[in-house]
Design a protein around this motif. Structure first.
Motif, PDB file in Angstrom:
ATOM      1  N   GLY A   1       3.935  -0.017   2.416  1.00 52.83           N
ATOM      2  CA  GLY A   1       3.773  -0.791   3.673  1.00 52.83           C
ATOM      3  C   GLY A   1       2.531  -1.567   3.744  1.00 52.83           C
ATOM      4  N   SER A   2       2.278  -1.640   5.003  1.00 50.17           N
ATOM      5  CA  SER A   2       0.900  -2.170   5.202  1.00 50.17           C
ATOM      6  C   SER A   2      -0.358  -1.291   5.250  1.00 50.17           C
ATOM      7  CB  SER A   2       0.766  -2.687   6.631  1.00 50.17           C
ATOM      8  OG  SER A   2       0.643  -2.075   7.485  1.00 50.17           O
ATOM      9  N   TRP A   3      -1.550  -1.703   5.053  1.00 50.35           N
ATOM     10  CA  TRP A   3      -2.688  -0.907   5.109  1.00 50.35           C
ATOM     11  C   TRP A   3      -2.760   0.156   6.225  1.00 50.35           C
ATOM     12  CZ3 TRP A   3      -5.964  -1.034   9.247  1.00 50.35           C
ATOM     13  CH2 TRP A   3      -5.913  -2.259   9.760  1.00 50.35           C
ATOM     14  N   ALA A   4      -2.213  -0.227   7.588  1.00 49.22           N
ATOM     15  CA  ALA A   4      -2.325   0.532   8.638  1.00 49.22           C
ATOM     16  C   ALA A   4      -1.048   1.255   8.832  1.00 49.22           C
ATOM     17  CB  ALA A   4      -2.314  -0.687   9.829  1.00 49.22           C
ATOM     18  N   GLY A   5      -0.214   1.438   8.038  1.00 43.94           N
ATOM     19  CA  GLY A   5       0.940   2.353   7.895  1.00 43.94           C
ATOM     20  C   GLY A   5       2.392   1.921   8.670  1.00 43.94           C
TER      21      GLY A   5
ATOM     22  N   PHE B   1       0.818  -1.234   0.060  1.00 45.38           N
ATOM     23  CA  PHE B   1      -0.239  -0.009  -0.057  1.00 45.38           C
ATOM     24  C   PHE B   1       0.758   1.322   0.115  1.00 45.38           C
ATOM     25  CE2 PHE B   1      -2.699  -3.160   1.450  1.00 45.38           C
ATOM     26  CZ  PHE B   1      -4.176  -2.774   1.011  1.00 45.38           C
ATOM     27  N   ASP B   2       0.618   2.273  -0.651  1.00 45.42           N
ATOM     28  CA  ASP B   2       1.138   3.405  -0.596  1.00 45.42           C
ATOM     29  C   ASP B   2       0.684   4.073   0.651  1.00 45.42           C
ATOM     30  OD1 ASP B   2       2.489   5.943  -2.113  1.00 45.42           O
ATOM     31  OD2 ASP B   2       0.707   6.830  -1.149  1.00 45.42           O
ATOM     32  N   LEU B   3       1.968   4.550   1.556  1.00 49.44           N
ATOM     33  CA  LEU B   3       1.804   4.697   2.895  1.00 49.44           C
ATOM     34  C   LEU B   3       1.124   6.102   2.936  1.00 49.44           C
ATOM     35  CD1 LEU B   3       3.328   2.919   4.715  1.00 49.44           C
ATOM     36  CD2 LEU B   3       4.916   4.421   5.464  1.00 49.44           C
ATOM     37  N   PRO B   4       1.417   7.187   2.383  1.00 47.68           N
ATOM     38  CA  PRO B   4       0.880   8.532   2.705  1.00 47.68           C
ATOM     39  C   PRO B   4      -0.694   8.183   2.270  1.00 47.68           C
ATOM     40  CG  PRO B   4       2.807   8.829   1.588  1.00 47.68           C
ATOM     41  CD  PRO B   4       2.568   7.307   1.437  1.00 47.68           C
ATOM     42  N   GLU B   5      -0.908   7.567   1.358  1.00 44.62           N
ATOM     43  CA  GLU B   5      -2.465   7.275   0.937  1.00 44.62           C
ATOM     44  C   GLU B   5      -3.312   6.555   1.904  1.00 44.62           C
ATOM     45  OE1 GLU B   5      -3.906   7.068  -3.369  1.00 44.62           O
ATOM     46  OE2 GLU B   5      -4.560   4.984  -2.738  1.00 44.62           O
TER      47      GLU B   5
END
Length: 354
Positions: free
Chosen positions: A194-198, A153-157
């Motif tokens: 990274g992960s969906w949770a940041g 996952f795109d971290l900022p998004e």
């Protein structure tokens, strides 16, 4: 008017109504999406003063936020993960099945290979941090399967979506701004995956944790926890050191508890404020000498030093293997506040050491 004419007129109006309805639906859907996107975009742009206060330049802010979109998949994963809060009376599942999945042959053998390959580096990190080499490798294995699964996952998004959704904004908004601070300090924008949770990188740090504890382990001046094993493991060691790891003490020891043991005499009387379902399962603190005097026996036959303090945890209930857990176990819990996680990290480390 003939029946045929009436039929044709009715068919015309029905077709016109259908076309008009389809046009309205088609027109409304993009407007709704545009409205949602506009709300998300407005929220992201509203963060500029907070980012600026953290030392983020406008150029960096624009670079990090360019092209961000509300990601409904992230929200769905977050809601699925949280679920309903457990009732105080909800039974806690047994540890044994979790252990079988997480301290398995693949993780043990993979951990031994990585440990042997990196041993000179690990020994230097252990000398600096006091954290055993096997503990650092066990966390590396648990978090990302030794670097194989780090998230896409795109971290900022992901963080912007979770912050905008609002349910846990106080957690995710600062993490989003922390990604901007990372980029301002030289972290490339394109590595923020990274992960969906940041969480990101080999150790799965949140951005704020990266800023607080990440260290350069290979001497190139940058803590590249997303591509450098040296940096990642050095940073894991730094995290545990900062969490209170004491060199020379074990994380815990597996023990057998006698059938006559009086559990009420060592029951914890404190009400934990952090991770209550984790810490309420622990007994009062006692020295290893006191536990030995109470009739407990180490499964390995070896006791830690008499003055080492520990709490008792029986994850599968009376009559099954129990554990005496030291302050170093609490350091692992700081990484991930789950008894099953911390126990499996310690047990995997023990297997890597064998």
């Amino acid at each position: 008017m003939t029946q045929t004419s009436i039929f044709i007129i009715r068919k015309y109006f029905a077709l016109s109504a259908a076309i008009l309805g389809a046009w309205i639906v088609a027109a409304q859907a993009p407007l709704h999406a545009q409205s949602a996107d506009a709300g998300f975009d407005a929220y992201v742009q509203s963060l500029w003063p907070k980012a600026q206060a953290r030392g983020v330049s406008r150029a960096t802010f624009d670079r990090v936020t360019a092209g961000l979109r509300y990601n409904s998949r992230v929200v769905a994963l977050d809601r699925d993960n949280l679920g309903s809060p457990p009732s105080p009376n909800t039974p806690i599942p047994a540890f044994a099945p979790y252990k079988a999945r997480h301290v398995d042959a693949a993780r043990i053998n993979g951990g031994r290979r990585v440990h042997d390959r990196l041993l000179p580096l690990l020994a230097r990190i252990e000398a600096r941090t006091g954290v055993p080499t096997s503990i650092m490798i066990a966390i590396y294995g648990h978090e990302t399967a030794y670097g194989q699964v780090t998230g896409s996952f795109d971290l900022p998004e992901a963080l912007a979506t979770l912050a905008y959704e609002g349910r846990r904004r106080s957690l995710f908004e600062p993490e989003l701004i922390a990604t901007m601070v990372m980029v301002e300090r030289g972290v490339p924008r394109d590595v923020l995956k990274g992960s969906w949770a940041g969480a990101f990188g080999y150790p799965q740090f949140l951005p704020s944790v990266y800023l607080r504890v990440a260290e350069d382990g290979d001497g190139d001046g940058v803590a590249r926890i997303w591509s450098s094993e040296a940096d990642a493991i050095e940073s894991i060691g730094a995290y545990l050191r900062n969490a209170g790891w004491r060199a020379g003490q074990p994380w815990g020891v597996a023990v057998n508890v006698p059938a006559t043991f009086d559990r009420a005499a060592v029951a914890n009387r404190l009400t934990p404020t952090r991770c209550p379902r984790v810490f309420e399962r622990h007994s009062r603190w006692r020295s290893m000498a006191e536990w030995r005097a109470a009739g407990l026996q180490p499964v390995s036959g070896r006791w830690p030093d008499d003055d080492v303090q520990a709490t008792l945890l029986e994850p599968d209930g009376p009559g099954r293997t129990a554990y005496l857990l030291t302050g170093n176990y609490r350091a692992i819990l700081d990484y991930n506040c789950s008894n099953f996680y911390a126990l499996s990290v310690g047990l995997l480390a023990d297997e890597i050491d064998r």
